[in-house]
Design an enzyme around this catalytic site. Structure first.
Site, PDB file in Angstrom:
ATOM      1  N   LYS A  22       0.828  -1.208   0.000  1.00  0.00           N
ATOM      2  CA  LYS A  22       0.000   0.000   0.000  1.00  0.00           C
ATOM      3  C   LYS A  22       0.858   1.251   0.000  1.00  0.00           C
ATOM      4  O   LYS A  22       0.618   2.201  -0.759  1.00  0.00           O
ATOM      5  CB  LYS A  22      -0.915   0.014   1.224  1.00  0.00           C
ATOM      6  CG  LYS A  22      -1.793   1.259   1.304  1.00  0.00           C
ATOM      7  CD  LYS A  22      -2.390   1.473   2.683  1.00  0.00           C
ATOM      8  CE  LYS A  22      -1.589   2.493   3.441  1.00  0.00           C
ATOM      9  NZ  LYS A  22      -2.330   3.198   4.497  1.00  0.00           N
ATOM     10  N   ASN A  23       1.879   1.275   0.851  1.00  0.00           N
ATOM     11  CA  ASN A  23       2.680   2.490   1.016  1.00  0.00           C
ATOM     12  C   ASN A  23       3.631   2.741  -0.146  1.00  0.00           C
ATOM     13  O   ASN A  23       4.290   3.776  -0.194  1.00  0.00           O
ATOM     14  CB  ASN A  23       3.452   2.434   2.339  1.00  0.00           C
ATOM     15  CG  ASN A  23       2.540   2.584   3.535  1.00  0.00           C
ATOM     16  OD1 ASN A  23       1.432   3.103   3.421  1.00  0.00           O
ATOM     17  ND2 ASN A  23       2.986   2.122   4.692  1.00  0.00           N
ATOM     18  N   ARG A  91      -4.369  10.407   4.657  1.00  0.00           N
ATOM     19  CA  ARG A  91      -3.265  11.360   4.747  1.00  0.00           C
ATOM     20  C   ARG A  91      -2.372  11.344   3.510  1.00  0.00           C
ATOM     21  O   ARG A  91      -1.739  12.347   3.192  1.00  0.00           O
ATOM     22  CB  ARG A  91      -2.418  11.064   5.991  1.00  0.00           C
ATOM     23  CG  ARG A  91      -3.078  11.490   7.290  1.00  0.00           C
ATOM     24  CD  ARG A  91      -2.172  11.225   8.477  1.00  0.00           C
ATOM     25  NE  ARG A  91      -2.801  11.664   9.719  1.00  0.00           N
ATOM     26  CZ  ARG A  91      -2.655  12.869  10.242  1.00  0.00           C
ATOM     27  NH1 ARG A  91      -1.925  13.770   9.624  1.00  0.00           N
ATOM     28  NH2 ARG A  91      -3.250  13.192  11.374  1.00  0.00           N
ATOM     29  N   CYS A 115      -5.352   8.052   9.573  1.00  0.00           N
ATOM     30  CA  CYS A 115      -5.234   7.501  10.925  1.00  0.00           C
ATOM     31  C   CYS A 115      -4.937   8.600  11.937  1.00  0.00           C
ATOM     32  O   CYS A 115      -4.119   9.479  11.698  1.00  0.00           O
ATOM     33  CB  CYS A 115      -4.110   6.461  10.980  1.00  0.00           C
ATOM     34  SG  CYS A 115      -4.470   4.926  10.136  1.00  0.00           S
ATOM     35  N   ASP A 305       5.139   0.761  11.832  1.00  0.00           N
ATOM     36  CA  ASP A 305       3.936   0.058  11.386  1.00  0.00           C
ATOM     37  C   ASP A 305       3.872  -1.388  11.874  1.00  0.00           C
ATOM     38  O   ASP A 305       2.863  -2.066  11.652  1.00  0.00           O
ATOM     39  CB  ASP A 305       3.830   0.087   9.857  1.00  0.00           C
ATOM     40  CG  ASP A 305       3.275   1.403   9.336  1.00  0.00           C
ATOM     41  OD1 ASP A 305       2.843   2.232  10.160  1.00  0.00           O
ATOM     42  OD2 ASP A 305       3.274   1.609   8.110  1.00  0.00           O
ATOM     43  N   ILE A 327       8.413   7.393  16.651  1.00  0.00           N
ATOM     44  CA  ILE A 327       7.986   8.052  15.415  1.00  0.00           C
ATOM     45  C   ILE A 327       6.744   8.905  15.638  1.00  0.00           C
ATOM     46  O   ILE A 327       6.702  10.080  15.274  1.00  0.00           O
ATOM     47  CB  ILE A 327       7.716   7.019  14.305  1.00  0.00           C
ATOM     48  CG1 ILE A 327       8.948   6.127  14.087  1.00  0.00           C
ATOM     49  CG2 ILE A 327       7.327   7.719  13.002  1.00  0.00           C
ATOM     50  CD1 ILE A 327      10.163   6.867  13.575  1.00  0.00           C
TER      51      ILE A 327
END
Length: 418
Positions: A22-23, A91, A115, A305, A327
Site C-alpha cells: 500500500k505504502n 493522509r 489515521c 507500522d 515516530i
C-alpha cells in the site's frame, strides 16, 4: 459499520500470498500525475485507500482502468484541486501536492486526514516546495501552491526524516529546472520503489535508499509499465500471527530483504525463520514465545507500522517485554483495547511495558487505526472465547482481503456487515 467476529484459541498454519505494498502503490499512483502518457501498474493491492486515490485521480481528470492491474492516463487532467471530501479519509492525499505543482504550476490540496496517530506536520512539504520556487498559502483548510514557470532545483535539508515529505519533494524535483539535492531523506523501501518507478519513466534520481537524494530535473516523463513491490508490513503481520498462535506459515511473493529488522526480532522471540528470494517461512510449532525489546525508528531500524503487532507478541510472551515508540506520539491507542482483553501492559510516556499475560480473554474492542486494528485481530486469535473488533474500516484501508487470507490459514474470523 462492519466488524469482525473472531473465535480464539486457533493456530495459523499454511501458505499466504502477499499483496503489493500500500505504502508504495499510493505514491506511485500519485506520481502518474507527472506524466501525460499511459502507465500500466501491476501488483496494486485492492484496498480502500487505493480506491480513494483512483477516485481522486479521476476527479482531477485522469482516465483509469482497473482489471486486476491498473492503467492510468493523466493527459486530460484539467483540475488541480484535491477536495476535502476525499482527502479527509487519507493522509497520503498530500502526495498530490508535489506532482500537481510540478506539472501544472498549481495545486490546491486539502489538509489531510487518515489515521489519528499523531501530528504528522505538512511543514516539511511546504518548506521544500518553497525552496524550489513555489508560492504557498494555507487558507480555507487547503494548501495552495502556485509556480511561475517551472520549479527550480534546490538544496533541501529536511528537519526530520519524513517518508511522504521525501516522496513529495522527489516527485516535484523530477520536473524541476536543474538539480535538487534532498538531505536527511527517508530511506524506506517504499521511497526506493517510487524512485525506481520514476526512473523507469525517464526521471534522473540517484541515491534512493540512502539519506541523500540527487534529482536532475527533466522536461517530461514518458509512459511505461511497473510492478509494485510486495508489502513488508502485511508480511510481518502474518508472520507475527503465526508466532503468537504457535503455528507455521510461509509467505509467498514477498521480499525478505525489506524487513530484516522484523525478522531479527522474531528470531529473538524464539521463532525458526527460513527464507528464499521471494518467500519467508516462520515456524513456532512447539516453541516458547519470548518477549523482545523493540524501539521504532526510521528505516532500516524497526518500523513503526509493526509496533502494534509486537505489542501483542510481548503481551502473550513468557516474561516482560518493552516497546518504545519514537515516530508518532499517539500510537498506543491499541493498548487500552488489549487491556480490555486481559493484557498486562503499562504505559510510561512513549514506552509500553508488557508483562506475561496468563491468557487473553475475548472481548468487544474498537480499532483506532490501521495497524492497531490488525493487532486486535491477532490478539483475538490467541484469546479464549470470542472477540468482536469494531470499526474495521481501518483495516480495509491497508490489508487486502484479510479475512479470507486468515481463513485460509485456519483463522476463525468472519465479517459481520454493519
Amino acid at each position: 459499520m462492519d466488524k469482525f467476529k473472531i473465535d480464539g484459541r486457533c493456530t495459523l498454519n499454511g501458505e499466504v500470498t502477499i499483496s503489493g505494498a500500500k505504502n508504495a502503490a499510493l505514491p506511485i499512483l500519485f506520481a502518474t500525475l507527472l506524466c501525460d502518457e499511459e502507465i500500466h501498474l501491476s501488483n496494486v493491492p485492492r484496498l480502500k485507500d487505493v480506491g480513494t486515490t483512483i477516485k481522486l485521480l479521476e476527479m482531477l481528470g485522469a482516465t483509469t482502468k482497473v482489471n486486476g492491474n491498473v492503467t492510468v492516463l493523466t493527459g486530460a487532467v484539467n483540475n488541480h484541486v484535491a477536495p476535502y471530501e476525499l482527502v479527509k479519509t487519507m493522509r497520503a492525499s498530500i502526495l498530490a501536492l508535489g506532482p500537481l505543482a510540478a506539472r501544472f504550476g498549481a495545486a490546491d490540496v486539502s489538509l489531510p486526514g487518515g489515521c489519528a496517530i499523531g501530528a504528522r506536520p505538512v511543514n516539511l512539504h511546504v518548506h521544500g516546495l518553497e525552496l524550489m520556487g513555489a508560492k504557498i498559502a494555507i487558507e480555507d483548510g487547503y494548501i495552495k501552491a502556485r509556480v511561475d514557470g517551472r520549479l527550480k532545483g534546490a538544496h533541501i535539508l529536511m528537519d526530520m526524516v519524513s517518508v511522504t515529505g521525501t516522496e513529495n519533494l522527489m516527485m516535484a524535483a523530477t520536473l524541476a529546472d536543474g538539480r535538487t539535492v534532498i538531505e536527511n531523506a527517508a530511506r524506506e523501501p517504499e521511497v526506493v520503489d517510487l524512485a525506481n518507478f520514476l526512473n523507469a519513466l525517464g526521471a534522473k534520481i540517484q541515491g534512493a535508499g540512502t539519506d541523500t537524494l540527487t534529482i536532475d530535473g527533466v522536461e517530461r516523463l514518458h509512459g511505461g509499465s511497473y510492478s509494485v513491490q510486495p508489502d513488508r508490513i502485511e508480511t510481518g503481520t502474518f508472520l507475527v500471527g503465526a508466532a503468537v498462535t504457535g503455528g507455521k506459515i510461509t509467505c509467498r511473493k514477498t521480499d525478505p530483504t525489506l524487513l530484516e529488522a522484523v525478522l531479527v526480532k522474531l528470531e529473538e522471540a524464539g521463532a525458526l525463520i527460513e527464507k528464499g528470494e521471494d518467500w519467508i517461512t516462520l515456524d513456532m510449532t512447539g516453541r516458547t514465545l519470548k518477549p523482545v525489546t523493540i524501539k521504532t525508528a526510521p528505516y532500516p531500524a524497526f518500523p513503526t507500522d509493526m509496533q502494534a503487532q509486537f505489542t501483542v507478541l510481548n503481551a502473550v510472551a513468557k516474561g516482560t517485554g518493552m516497546v518504545t515508540e519514537t515516530i508518532f506520539e499517539n500510537r498506543f491507542m491499541h493498548v487500552p483495547e488489549l487491556v480490555r482483553m486481559g493484557a498486562d501492559i503499562e504505559l510510561q510516556g512513549n514506552v509500553a511495558i508488557c508483562r506475561d499475560t496468563q491468557q487473553l480473554k475475548g472481548a468487544q474492542v474498537m480499532a483506532t487505526d490501521l495497524r492497531a486494528s490488525a493487532s486486535l485481530v491477532l490478539a483475538g486469535f490467541v484469546a479464549e472465547g470470542s472477540t468482536i473488533v469494531d470499526r474495521i474500516y481501518h483495516i480495509d484501508r491497508g490489508y487486502e482481503d484479510i479475512e479470507h487470507k486468515l481463513q485460509g490459514l485456519g483463522g476463525r474470523i468472519e465479517r459481520i456487515k454493519g
